[in-house]
Write a protein that holds these residues in place. Structure first.
Motif, PDB file in Angstrom:
ATOM      1  N   GLY A 273       0.785  -1.222   0.000  1.00  0.00           N
ATOM      2  CA  GLY A 273       0.000   0.000   0.000  1.00  0.00           C
ATOM      3  C   GLY A 273       0.818   1.273   0.000  1.00  0.00           C
ATOM      4  N   ASP A 274       2.162   1.165   0.051  1.00  0.00           N
ATOM      5  CA  ASP A 274       3.009   2.355   0.059  1.00  0.00           C
ATOM      6  C   ASP A 274       3.029   3.038  -1.307  1.00  0.00           C
ATOM      7  OD1 ASP A 274       3.875   2.422   2.670  1.00  0.00           O
ATOM      8  OD2 ASP A 274       5.828   1.508   2.274  1.00  0.00           O
ATOM      9  N   ILE A 275       3.019   4.355  -1.285  1.00  0.00           N
ATOM     10  CA  ILE A 275       3.376   5.130  -2.473  1.00  0.00           C
ATOM     11  C   ILE A 275       4.860   4.905  -2.745  1.00  0.00           C
ATOM     12  CG2 ILE A 275       3.870   7.508  -3.236  1.00  0.00           C
ATOM     13  CD1 ILE A 275       1.040   6.950  -3.754  1.00  0.00           C
ATOM     14  N   VAL A 276       5.216   4.779  -4.019  1.00  0.00           N
ATOM     15  CA  VAL A 276       6.610   4.648  -4.448  1.00  0.00           C
ATOM     16  C   VAL A 276       6.906   5.796  -5.405  1.00  0.00           C
ATOM     17  CG1 VAL A 276       8.294   3.229  -5.689  1.00  0.00           C
ATOM     18  CG2 VAL A 276       6.576   2.139  -4.205  1.00  0.00           C
ATOM     19  N   ARG A 299      -2.610  -2.228  -4.029  1.00  0.00           N
ATOM     20  CA  ARG A 299      -3.824  -1.556  -4.488  1.00  0.00           C
ATOM     21  C   ARG A 299      -3.860  -0.125  -3.940  1.00  0.00           C
ATOM     22  NH1 ARG A 299      -8.931  -3.304  -6.165  1.00  0.00           N
ATOM     23  NH2 ARG A 299      -8.283  -5.473  -5.815  1.00  0.00           N
ATOM     24  N   PRO A 300      -4.037   0.893  -4.813  1.00  0.00           N
ATOM     25  CA  PRO A 300      -4.089   2.267  -4.329  1.00  0.00           C
ATOM     26  C   PRO A 300      -5.381   2.546  -3.575  1.00  0.00           C
ATOM     27  CG  PRO A 300      -4.544   2.210  -6.684  1.00  0.00           C
ATOM     28  CD  PRO A 300      -4.146   0.815  -6.290  1.00  0.00           C
ATOM     29  N   THR A 301      -5.291   3.428  -2.590  1.00  0.00           N
ATOM     30  CA  THR A 301      -6.481   3.880  -1.876  1.00  0.00           C
ATOM     31  C   THR A 301      -7.168   4.977  -2.683  1.00  0.00           C
ATOM     32  OG1 THR A 301      -5.342   5.639  -0.676  1.00  0.00           O
ATOM     33  CG2 THR A 301      -5.328   3.434   0.320  1.00  0.00           C
ATOM     34  N   ARG A 302      -8.379   5.295  -2.274  1.00  0.00           N
ATOM     35  CA  ARG A 302      -9.101   6.387  -2.941  1.00  0.00           C
ATOM     36  C   ARG A 302      -8.347   7.702  -2.785  1.00  0.00           C
ATOM     37  NH1 ARG A 302     -15.429   8.162  -1.776  1.00  0.00           N
ATOM     38  NH2 ARG A 302     -15.453   9.971  -3.221  1.00  0.00           N
ATOM     39  N   ARG A 303      -7.820   7.949  -1.588  1.00  0.00           N
ATOM     40  CA  ARG A 303      -7.077   9.185  -1.329  1.00  0.00           C
ATOM     41  C   ARG A 303      -5.837   9.267  -2.222  1.00  0.00           C
ATOM     42  NH1 ARG A 303      -6.447  14.460   0.534  1.00  0.00           N
ATOM     43  NH2 ARG A 303      -4.645  14.668   1.914  1.00  0.00           N
ATOM     44  N   GLN A 304      -5.080   8.193  -2.325  1.00  0.00           N
ATOM     45  CA  GLN A 304      -3.890   8.183  -3.173  1.00  0.00           C
ATOM     46  C   GLN A 304      -4.258   8.450  -4.633  1.00  0.00           C
ATOM     47  OE1 GLN A 304      -2.551   4.245  -2.165  1.00  0.00           O
ATOM     48  NE2 GLN A 304      -1.052   4.982  -0.653  1.00  0.00           N
ATOM     49  N   THR A 305      -5.327   7.831  -5.081  1.00  0.00           N
ATOM     50  CA  THR A 305      -5.747   7.998  -6.470  1.00  0.00           C
ATOM     51  C   THR A 305      -6.198   9.430  -6.751  1.00  0.00           C
ATOM     52  OG1 THR A 305      -6.415   5.668  -6.577  1.00  0.00           O
ATOM     53  CG2 THR A 305      -7.304   7.146  -8.245  1.00  0.00           C
ATOM     54  N   GLU A 306      -6.928  10.004  -5.801  1.00  0.00           N
ATOM     55  CA  GLU A 306      -7.408  11.376  -5.996  1.00  0.00           C
ATOM     56  C   GLU A 306      -6.243  12.361  -6.086  1.00  0.00           C
ATOM     57  OE1 GLU A 306     -10.021  11.955  -2.702  1.00  0.00           O
ATOM     58  OE2 GLU A 306     -11.784  11.121  -3.747  1.00  0.00           O
ATOM     59  N   VAL A 307      -5.268  12.223  -5.204  1.00  0.00           N
ATOM     60  CA  VAL A 307      -4.130  13.147  -5.222  1.00  0.00           C
ATOM     61  C   VAL A 307      -3.294  12.923  -6.474  1.00  0.00           C
ATOM     62  CG1 VAL A 307      -2.017  13.841  -4.019  1.00  0.00           C
ATOM     63  CG2 VAL A 307      -4.099  13.372  -2.711  1.00  0.00           C
ATOM     64  N   TRP A 308      -3.093  11.654  -6.854  1.00  0.00           N
ATOM     65  CA  TRP A 308      -2.339  11.358  -8.079  1.00  0.00           C
ATOM     66  C   TRP A 308      -3.035  11.997  -9.288  1.00  0.00           C
ATOM     67  CZ3 TRP A 308      -2.583   9.635 -12.940  1.00  0.00           C
ATOM     68  CH2 TRP A 308      -1.419   9.201 -13.561  1.00  0.00           C
ATOM     69  N   THR A 309      -4.351  11.855  -9.365  1.00  0.00           N
ATOM     70  CA  THR A 309      -5.105  12.415 -10.498  1.00  0.00           C
ATOM     71  C   THR A 309      -5.002  13.934 -10.534  1.00  0.00           C
ATOM     72  OG1 THR A 309      -6.625  10.533 -10.427  1.00  0.00           O
ATOM     73  CG2 THR A 309      -7.370  12.508 -11.590  1.00  0.00           C
ATOM     74  N   LEU A 310      -5.035  14.572  -9.355  1.00  0.00           N
ATOM     75  CA  LEU A 310      -4.869  16.020  -9.292  1.00  0.00           C
ATOM     76  C   LEU A 310      -3.484  16.431  -9.784  1.00  0.00           C
ATOM     77  CD1 LEU A 310      -6.066  18.758  -8.381  1.00  0.00           C
ATOM     78  CD2 LEU A 310      -5.007  18.315  -6.137  1.00  0.00           C
TER      79      LEU A 310
END
Length: 427
Positions: A273-276, A299-310
């Motif tokens: 679950g770590d960001i790399v 598997r990415p979390t919703r929070r990780q995905t939202e920030v990545w998309t931003l």
């Protein structure tokens, strides 16, 4: 393009000069191939068909520098070993306490100052101005020789440009001779040349980028639970080396330490679950690549995905703003607006985007000019930049996507395809 160079030289407003990557990247080291993961052992060099910069192009660079000197009222430029010396002459010489320098006059051939015991080696390397190499013995003053060159070139009653990487003791020694002209910055000349890349330079930067893409793919295939940031860094630099890249480097952050823009010294072991975050690059014929990918182990979390998309939206906004004639600061503003509109920042405050959106790149990983507030330099064809807004959230994680671009008459073009998704670093 010539008009753009004149405008640039006359109203130089870049912020932050050329600099090497001095932060916590792990340098390359010899690794037993048997110890490498399979994805890296399978790599082979991708350096066939590379065309080095020709002597003809270097002569044209010197001529362009001399035109800029005439426009700026500079009679000569003093250059020490480093990327500018290599840019104009191809001479790659190590810095030491013994002064080795080149003088480019506003007209005529360059001249050189060299320690006497190094003369034979210097003559092997010097292809421009080799008829005027002035040597000094250990007990003699090399700065008097530089002053003599300036006098012979008619520069003692004018203005002498000092390249920005010239060390203080050289500049001070020249000043103390009492025979030198007024000393001024040569940046409008050197940056006024180096910011605008030729097709040959772009081709070398493209090859360095292609190698970096393959290296990142191979390195990310080695992700495993419990590995350290240094394990991934070594795997990446080994991949770059096997592919034929020189001067490889790699910066890695896992989990909450991905929020540190230039890495953390804290021990890190990869967890599910770590960001790399992997920021890496290499050189081909001296020309640099610089690329960052941010993904997740598992598997990415919703929070990780939202920030990545931003973050991806901010990178897109910067690219869209990087049009010919636009001030460089407008690119930073476009990316920053996306991030601050989402509730981060404002300005350079954390959590948010704590640094400029991009830097120039070429023979140096960081060189003139930059996408940063206050830099009104107009974007012009031939310029090359990184596009790397970042969202740093200390105590949680950080996301940076970095791809370098070059400016054409029709607008910006990326050297590398952008990352399509947090769990898909490449298409």
């Amino acid at each position: 393009m010539d008009m753009t160079r004149r405008e640039f030289a006359g109203t130089f407003t870049g912020v932050v000069g050329a600099a090497t990557l001095g932060w916590g990247a792990t340098p390359s080291r010899e690794v037993d191939p048997c110890d490498l993961p399979a994805s890296i052992r399978a790599l082979t060099p991708k350096t066939e068909g590379i065309t080095p910069i020709t002597d003809g192009e270097r002569r044209a660079r010197i001529a362009r520098a001399q035109r800029l000197m005439a426009e700026q009222g500079i009679d000569a430029a003093v250059i020490e070993p480093g990327s500018s010396m290599r840019y104009y002459t191809g001479v790659d010489w190590s810095l030491s306490e013994r002064t080795f320098a080149m003088v480019i006059p506003a007209s005529g051939a360059p001249a050189w100052v060299c320690p006497a015991f190094e003369e034979a080696r210097a003559r092997e390397l010097i292809r421009f101005g080799g008829d005027d190499i002035r040597v000094w013995q250990e007990e003699e003053n090399p700065f008097a020789l530089i002053a003599a060159i300036l006098k012979d070139r008619g520069a003692t009653r004018g203005r002498v440009g000092v390249e920005e990487q010239v060390r203080f003791f050289v500049m001070d020694g020249l000043r103390q001779t009492g025979r030198a002209a007024e000393l001024v910055s040569a940046t409008p000349v050197t940056a006024g040349c180096r910011m605008f890349k030729s097709p040959a330079e772009l081709a070398l930067m493209q090859r360095a980028t292609d190698i970096t893409i393959l290296a990142i793919k191979a390195a990310l295939a080695t992700l495993r639970k419990g590995m350290t940031q240094y394990d991934l860094s070594r795997n990446t630099t080994a991949a770059l080396t096997r592919l034929g890249g020189s001067d490889p480097w790699a910066l890695v952050g896992f989990g909450e330490y991905s929020a540190f823009p230039h890495g953390s010294k804290q021990p890190q072991q990869l967890r599910q679950g770590d960001i790399v975050l992997l920021d890496t690059g290499c050189a081909v014929e001296g020309y640099q690549s610089d690329m960052t990918r941010t993904t997740v182990f598992g598997r990415p979390t919703r929070r990780q995905t939202e920030v990545w998309t931003l973050e991806r939206k901010a990178q897109d906004a910067a690219f869209a703003a990087a049009q010919v004639g636009t001030p460089c600061e407008a690119v930073d503003a476009a990316a920053r607006k996306v991030i601050t509109d989402a509730g981060f920042g404002p300005d350079y405050r954390l959590p948010g985007l704590p640094h400029r959106t991009g830097h120039g790149i070429g023979l140096d990983g960081h060189e003139w000019t930059n996408f940063v507030r206050g830099n009104t330099t107009p974007i012009a064809p031939g310029m090359c930049f990184s596009d790397e807004p970042m969202i740093a959230i200390y105590g949680e994680f950080g996301v940076r996507l970095e791809d370098c671009l070059y400016i054409t008459e029709g607008g910006p073009r990326f050297f590398s395809p952008q990352s399509p998704a947090i769990d898909q670093p490449f298409e």
